[in-house]
Design an enzyme around this catalytic site. Structure first.
Site, PDB file in Angstrom:
ATOM      1  N   GLU A 228       9.136   6.854   6.959  1.00 19.55           N
ATOM      2  CA  GLU A 228       8.525   8.053   7.502  1.00 19.55           C
ATOM      3  C   GLU A 228       7.038   8.084   7.110  1.00 19.55           C
ATOM      4  O   GLU A 228       6.748   8.409   6.061  1.00 19.55           O
ATOM      5  CB  GLU A 228       8.949   9.292   7.319  1.00 19.55           C
ATOM      6  CG  GLU A 228      10.845   9.789   7.623  1.00 19.55           C
ATOM      7  CD  GLU A 228      10.720   9.891   9.130  1.00 19.55           C
ATOM      8  OE1 GLU A 228       9.599  10.002  10.005  1.00 19.55           O
ATOM      9  OE2 GLU A 228      11.936   9.914   9.582  1.00 19.55           O
ATOM     10  N   CYS A 262       1.675  14.696   7.959  1.00 20.25           N
ATOM     11  CA  CYS A 262       1.899  13.420   8.821  1.00 20.25           C
ATOM     12  C   CYS A 262       1.654  13.871  10.523  1.00 20.25           C
ATOM     13  O   CYS A 262       1.183  13.064  11.442  1.00 20.25           O
ATOM     14  CB  CYS A 262       3.004  12.825   8.681  1.00 20.25           C
ATOM     15  SG  CYS A 262       4.477  13.806   8.809  1.00 20.25           S
TER      16      CYS A 262
HETATM   17  P1  NAP Z   1       1.911   7.583  -0.751  1.00 22.12           P
HETATM   18  O1  NAP Z   1       0.414   7.419  -1.565  1.00 22.12           O
HETATM   19  O2  NAP Z   1       2.278   6.573   0.018  1.00 22.12           O
HETATM   20  O3  NAP Z   1       2.932   8.432  -1.775  1.00 22.12           O
HETATM   21  C1  NAP Z   1       4.096   8.399  -1.291  1.00 22.12           C
HETATM   22  C2  NAP Z   1       5.221   8.332  -2.291  1.00 22.12           C
HETATM   23  O4  NAP Z   1       5.413   6.894  -2.563  1.00 22.12           O
HETATM   24  C3  NAP Z   1       4.918   8.900  -3.752  1.00 22.12           C
HETATM   25  O5  NAP Z   1       6.034   9.152  -4.469  1.00 22.12           O
HETATM   26  C4  NAP Z   1       4.380   7.645  -4.330  1.00 22.12           C
HETATM   27  O6  NAP Z   1       4.344   7.806  -5.890  1.00 22.12           O
HETATM   28  C5  NAP Z   1       5.044   6.475  -3.951  1.00 22.12           C
HETATM   29  N1  NAP Z   1       4.593   5.252  -3.742  1.00 22.12           N
HETATM   30  C6  NAP Z   1       3.021   4.746  -3.417  1.00 22.12           C
HETATM   31  N2  NAP Z   1       2.763   3.845  -3.380  1.00 22.12           N
HETATM   32  C7  NAP Z   1       4.002   2.880  -3.807  1.00 22.12           C
HETATM   33  C8  NAP Z   1       4.417   1.581  -4.035  1.00 22.12           C
HETATM   34  N3  NAP Z   1       3.573   0.657  -3.745  1.00 22.12           N
HETATM   35  N4  NAP Z   1       5.949   1.462  -4.124  1.00 22.12           N
HETATM   36  C9  NAP Z   1       6.664   2.378  -4.451  1.00 22.12           C
HETATM   37  N5  NAP Z   1       6.216   3.714  -4.193  1.00 22.12           N
HETATM   38  C10 NAP Z   1       4.979   3.933  -3.859  1.00 22.12           C
HETATM   39  O7  NAP Z   1       1.532   8.996   0.182  1.00 22.12           O
HETATM   40  P2  NAP Z   1       1.040  10.134  -0.106  1.00 22.12           P
HETATM   41  O8  NAP Z   1      -0.723  10.167  -0.204  1.00 22.12           O
HETATM   42  O9  NAP Z   1       1.780  10.822  -1.229  1.00 22.12           O
HETATM   43  O10 NAP Z   1       1.506  10.869   1.282  1.00 22.12           O
HETATM   44  C11 NAP Z   1       0.536  11.052   2.338  1.00 22.12           C
HETATM   45  C12 NAP Z   1       1.002  10.027   3.475  1.00 22.12           C
HETATM   46  O11 NAP Z   1       2.503  10.396   3.573  1.00 22.12           O
HETATM   47  C13 NAP Z   1       0.365  10.434   4.579  1.00 22.12           C
HETATM   48  O12 NAP Z   1       0.094   9.021   5.242  1.00 22.12           O
HETATM   49  C14 NAP Z   1       1.237  11.098   5.694  1.00 22.12           C
HETATM   50  O13 NAP Z   1       0.912  10.897   6.897  1.00 22.12           O
HETATM   51  C15 NAP Z   1       2.595  10.727   5.292  1.00 22.12           C
HETATM   52  N6  NAP Z   1       3.746  11.624   5.421  1.00 22.12           N
HETATM   53  C16 NAP Z   1       4.558  11.016   6.455  1.00 22.12           C
HETATM   54  C17 NAP Z   1       5.638  11.894   6.977  1.00 22.12           C
HETATM   55  C18 NAP Z   1       6.443  11.613   7.938  1.00 22.12           C
HETATM   56  O14 NAP Z   1       7.548  12.233   8.148  1.00 22.12           O
HETATM   57  N7  NAP Z   1       6.279  10.534   8.672  1.00 22.12           N
HETATM   58  C19 NAP Z   1       5.587  13.159   6.223  1.00 22.12           C
HETATM   59  C20 NAP Z   1       4.638  13.466   5.322  1.00 22.12           C
HETATM   60  C21 NAP Z   1       3.674  12.466   4.942  1.00 22.12           C
HETATM   61  P3  NAP Z   1       3.047   7.990  -6.736  1.00 22.12           P
HETATM   62  O15 NAP Z   1       2.811   9.402  -6.390  1.00 22.12           O
HETATM   63  O16 NAP Z   1       3.568   7.821  -8.203  1.00 22.12           O
HETATM   64  O17 NAP Z   1       1.785   7.113  -6.377  1.00 22.12           O
END
Ligand code: NAP
Length: 455
Positions: A228, A262
């Site tokens: 997602e 998102c």
């Molecule tokens: P993010 O930086 O990708 O982080 C999300 C999760 O992934 C966190 O637990 C993060 O851990 C972990 N993570 C980051 N890089 C990783 C890697 N290389 N390998 C494994 N785990 C990794 O995203 P965010 O900034 O928290 O959230 C915002 C994004 O989420 C936006 O793009 C938003 O659109 C999307 N989102 C999508 C949905 C949906 O349902 N489609 C819903 C909500 C949000 P750390 O915090 O330790 O870095």
């Protein structure tokens, strides 16, 4: 990134945590694998009761849990409490419907009897984001646990208190030790866990980059994933729409959760005949929003979750302006402590500007004028994302075109895109794959086993 709660309103560090070491992770993985063998055999009736208890806990503690979210990541308290209520709702939904969604399905063939049985897979790793710290986790955990799987949560590093609270809720609800565990770890620990044979599948909600990384590691191990990811949802307004209602909804759809959703509407695509009226009203309402302390009931917009998100947003807007965008309102960071950004509307956005194709995660709206229905659909689809889409029109032909032609996981006509426990949720294109919620969601992490019996 440190595992810490840092209040985005004040910058104060509330609590820091030490990441689990290798032997602590090992202990938790083994506990998950061990408990799965007995937990998968618990009758539905027992799981239903535990899930109902989780819902009751959420409802009775919604104000404390809401406050915890607000102080960890800055969402306005009104929305935080509503988020907890929605978590209770999804627990109740799956408590009431999981058995029906996963009942054997008979299929007539040349066998004496043939049917499909849905069986749990095992420990599933959930990598989750901070923006809806409870909702994102519960919408994975409620169906996964009801299906007989066990959950391992790697939550975002800036919401550790929420992460621990969720594990605690499931324990207090009566789920056995190990059925749902929070792993306080950084993202660097994810690869090893995904490579471990005891973890059978993964779901990630977050950015495109994190999704690519997790999916490619899981892919090498031939493990199922659900992704997602981000979105750049279009919000299209046609001449037959109820303009006042469309404007009110547009403001809410862009600024919900401080613009960090998102499925927030991000690109406003308006037919030229009504564009100027829409622009005037939209800018007026964006300007009137109350920005401030998210713990105040009257606040519409709180701070962005981290200083980095604020810097990224500011950079996106500056680059857009440098490429010719016009700022209709806002356009800068607030001069006060905390990660506050003004509600902003940009227009004249150049195709060359990065903001044209990037996700904008904050209270910044992009406004476009289009001359025809064809142009509206073309612009709406001119993105690598495909999560949600909204179209405002009272013309039947136009509705059919939007439903048929918008490249997105959902299309809402005359309404705001929102998730609902009963409806499938997910994206196409770079917004990910797989579905959460409803019957589709609970069937993601199950073995769809064909059974064929002759006399
Ligand atoms: P993010 O930086 O990708 O982080 C999300 C999760 O992934 C966190 O637990 C993060 O851990 C972990 N993570 C980051 N890089 C990783 C890697 N290389 N390998 C494994 N785990 C990794 O995203 P965010 O900034 O928290 O959230 C915002 C994004 O989420 C936006 O793009 C938003 O659109 C999307 N989102 C999508 C949905 C949906 O349902 N489609 C819903 C909500 C949000 P750390 O915090 O330790 O870095």
């Amino acid at each position: 990134m440190p595992i810490a709660s840092i209040n985005p309103t004040t910058g104060e560090t509330l609590k820091t945590f030490t990441a689990l070491n290798e032997s602590q992770i090992e202990e938790k993985l083994q506990r998950a694998a061990d408990i799965f063998h007995s937990y998968r055999r618990t009758p539905f009736a027992e799981r239903e009761l535990m899930m109902l208890r989780a819902a009751d806990i959420l409802d009775s503690e919604k104000h404390e849990l809401g406050r915890m979210m607000t102080t960890e990541m800055g969402k306005p308290i009104k929305g935080a409490v509503q988020e907890v209520e929605k978590c209770a709702l999804v627990c109740r939904y799956y408590s009431e419907n999981a058995k029906r969604h996963l009942a054997d399905e008979t299929i007539e063939t040349n066998a004496s009897r043939s049917f499909v049985r849905f069986q749990p897979l095992g420990p599933v790793l959930a990598v989750m984001p901070w923006n809806f710290p409870l909702w994102q986790v519960f919408r994975f955990a409620a169906p996964a646990l009801m299906a007989g799987n066990v959950g391992l949560l790697k939550h975002a590093s800036n919401v550790p208190q929420c992460a621990l609270a969720i594990e605690d809720i499931f324990l207090r609800a009566g789920f056995p030790q190990g059925a749902f565990q929070t792993l306080l770890i950084g993202s660097d620990a994810v690869e090893k866990i995904l490579n471990d044979s005891r973890v059978v599948a993964a779901t990630l909600t977050g950015s495109e980059g994190a999704g690519r990384s997790v999916a490619s590691i899981a892919g090498k191990q031939i493990k199922k994933t659900v992704l997602e990811l981000g979105g750049s949802d279009p919000f299209i307004v046609m001449p037959s729409a109820d303009l006042d209602k469309a404007v009110d909804t547009a403001v809410k759809a862009r600024t919900i959760n401080n613009g960090q959703s998102c499925i927030a509407a991000k690109r406003f695509i308006v037919a030229s005949g009504i564009h100027d009226d829409f622009e005037r009203k939209f800018v007026m309402e964006m300007r009137a929003l109350r920005v401030g302390d998210p713990l105040e009931e009257s606040t519409d917009i709180g701070p962005l979750a981290t200083p980095q998100i604020l810097r990224d947003l500011d950079e996106q807007v500056k680059k857009a302006v440098a490429a010719g965008a016009k700022v209709l309102t806002g356009g800068k960071q607030l001069e006060r402590e905390g990660n506050f950004y003004e509600p902003t509307v940009l227009t004249n956005i150049s195709h060359q500007s990065p903001i044209y194709c990037e996700e904008v995660f904050g209270p910044v709206a992009l406004l476009f004028r289009v001359a025809s229905l064809d142009e509206a659909i073309k612009l709406a689809n001119a993105t690598t994302f495909g999560l949600g889409s909204a179209a405002w029109t009272n013309d039947t032909e136009e509705r059919m075109r939007f439903i048929e032609e918008l490249e997105a996981g959902c299309v809402f006509i005359n309404g705001m895109v929102a998730s609902d426990p009963r409806l499938p949720f997910g994206g196409v294109k770079n917004s990910g794959y797989g579905r959460e919620l409803g019957e589709f969601g609970i069937r993601e992490f199950v073995n769809v086993k064909t059974v064929w019996i002759d006399k």
